[in-house]
Every structure is written in C-alpha cells, then in structure tokens.
Design a protein around this motif. Sequence first.
Motif, PDB file in Angstrom:
ATOM      1  N   ARG A  99       0.825  -1.210   0.000  1.00 31.98           N
ATOM      2  CA  ARG A  99       0.000   0.000   0.000  1.00 31.98           C
ATOM      3  C   ARG A  99       0.858   1.258   0.000  1.00 31.98           C
ATOM      4  O   ARG A  99       0.393   2.325  -0.365  1.00 31.98           O
ATOM      5  N   ALA A 100       2.093   1.146   0.424  1.00 30.74           N
ATOM      6  CA  ALA A 100       3.029   2.272   0.401  1.00 30.74           C
ATOM      7  C   ALA A 100       4.086   1.962  -0.653  1.00 30.74           C
ATOM      8  O   ALA A 100       4.764   0.947  -0.579  1.00 30.74           O
ATOM      9  N   HIS A 101       4.188   2.814  -1.631  1.00 30.01           N
ATOM     10  CA  HIS A 101       5.115   2.605  -2.745  1.00 30.01           C
ATOM     11  C   HIS A 101       6.219   3.644  -2.655  1.00 30.01           C
ATOM     12  O   HIS A 101       6.047   4.762  -3.096  1.00 30.01           O
ATOM     13  N   VAL A 102       7.324   3.268  -2.057  1.00 29.34           N
ATOM     14  CA  VAL A 102       8.404   4.223  -1.839  1.00 29.34           C
ATOM     15  C   VAL A 102       9.653   3.884  -2.636  1.00 29.34           C
ATOM     16  O   VAL A 102      10.617   4.631  -2.619  1.00 29.34           O
ATOM     17  N   PRO A 106      14.677   7.320  -4.556  1.00 31.20           N
ATOM     18  CA  PRO A 106      15.899   6.778  -3.963  1.00 31.20           C
ATOM     19  C   PRO A 106      16.233   7.328  -2.574  1.00 31.20           C
ATOM     20  O   PRO A 106      16.706   6.585  -1.723  1.00 31.20           O
ATOM     21  N   ALA A 107      15.991   8.610  -2.324  1.00 32.57           N
ATOM     22  CA  ALA A 107      16.329   9.165  -1.007  1.00 32.57           C
ATOM     23  C   ALA A 107      15.433   8.582   0.072  1.00 32.57           C
ATOM     24  O   ALA A 107      15.902   8.196   1.143  1.00 32.57           O
ATOM     25  N   LEU A 108      14.144   8.488  -0.202  1.00 36.89           N
ATOM     26  CA  LEU A 108      13.221   7.917   0.775  1.00 36.89           C
ATOM     27  C   LEU A 108      13.533   6.442   1.003  1.00 36.89           C
ATOM     28  O   LEU A 108      13.571   5.965   2.142  1.00 36.89           O
ATOM     29  N   ALA A 109      13.800   5.726  -0.071  1.00 33.56           N
ATOM     30  CA  ALA A 109      14.158   4.307   0.049  1.00 33.56           C
ATOM     31  C   ALA A 109      15.434   4.137   0.871  1.00 33.56           C
ATOM     32  O   ALA A 109      15.535   3.221   1.694  1.00 33.56           O
ATOM     33  N   ALA A 110      16.412   5.017   0.687  1.00 24.36           N
ATOM     34  CA  ALA A 110      17.668   4.938   1.444  1.00 24.36           C
ATOM     35  C   ALA A 110      17.429   5.179   2.932  1.00 24.36           C
ATOM     36  O   ALA A 110      18.007   4.495   3.782  1.00 24.36           O
ATOM     37  N   HIS A 111      16.570   6.135   3.264  1.00 23.08           N
ATOM     38  CA  HIS A 111      16.262   6.405   4.667  1.00 23.08           C
ATOM     39  C   HIS A 111      15.538   5.217   5.296  1.00 23.08           C
ATOM     40  O   HIS A 111      15.808   4.860   6.445  1.00 23.08           O
TER      41      HIS A 111
END
Length: 164
Positions: A99-102, A106-111
Amino acid sequence: MVADVTGWIMQAHSDPEKPPPLAHEVVEGDRVPIALVEARLEALGEEFDIDELAYDPWRFARSAELLEPVFHEVVEYPQTNERMCPASQKIYDAIIEGRAHVDGHPALAAHIAAAVAADTERGWRLKKLQSREAQDFAIALAVAWDRAEQIAGVRAPSVEGVGR
C-alpha cells in the motif's frame, strides 16, 4: 498521500569527499537553521492544500505556532514510544502489503533502508541511532502515515515518494 522528501545536512557533518545524500541540501555550520525549515513548510502549505501539519513539539512548538495560519490544522505529535510503536508498525505493514510505494524515490528508500527497529516496553519502533546514515524521512513517513490513517478513519490507501 504524497510524501515530499526534502532534507538538509549540516556542512560540519558532511563528507567533503562525497556528494550530499539525495534530496539533501548542505547548509553551513553545525545546525540546520529553523527558518529554512519554516520557509519550506510554508511554501508547501501555500502550494498544496495540506490537511494537517504534524510536528514533534521538541524544538518546534514556536515554529508550529508561526505556521498555524498556513495549514488547516496543526497537531502535536511527540515521538514517544506510545505513538511511535503503532506508527512504525502501520508503515511497516503498509510497505509489506504494497500500500506504500516508496521504491521509486531513492532518497526515501535509502532512509527506510537505514532505519532501525528498536525494542521498547511498548513494542518495537523506528528509531534514529547514532549512525551517519540518515533515517529522518522514514520516521517522518511513519508519522505522516499514522496521521493520514487517523484523518481518513481507515487505512490510508497509498503513498508515493516524490522529491527534488
């Protein structure tokens, strides 16, 4: 819900040999000027019809008062275990359930990848450790997701990471 991902890194904490992390702007000194954060939030509030600004009152209570006219609602959200344990579980579930597509940001995925689960007396929660890896976006996303579900009264349908 759309997550705007913008952050700052203090020049004193940055590595001059490496470029700043994605979606981060390097600022001089060893602190991020609060006026910079306030200006960014005000710009977002004027650009978008944002239902709510949720904030941790530690070091941000006065800023929240200044920003109140820009947002429909301004809500204190202390990062206590009581709040962050359920919020952490909700965003984890949303990511696992798709339900959350992050992964597109790339920055959000890295965090999110750098975030750590810490055990507490109320269960586990996302927590910032004394690491050089930034995790703030993951914690902010957990807070935003929790508030979005509370506002909607149901599970938030999806989130997409966006940024500059």
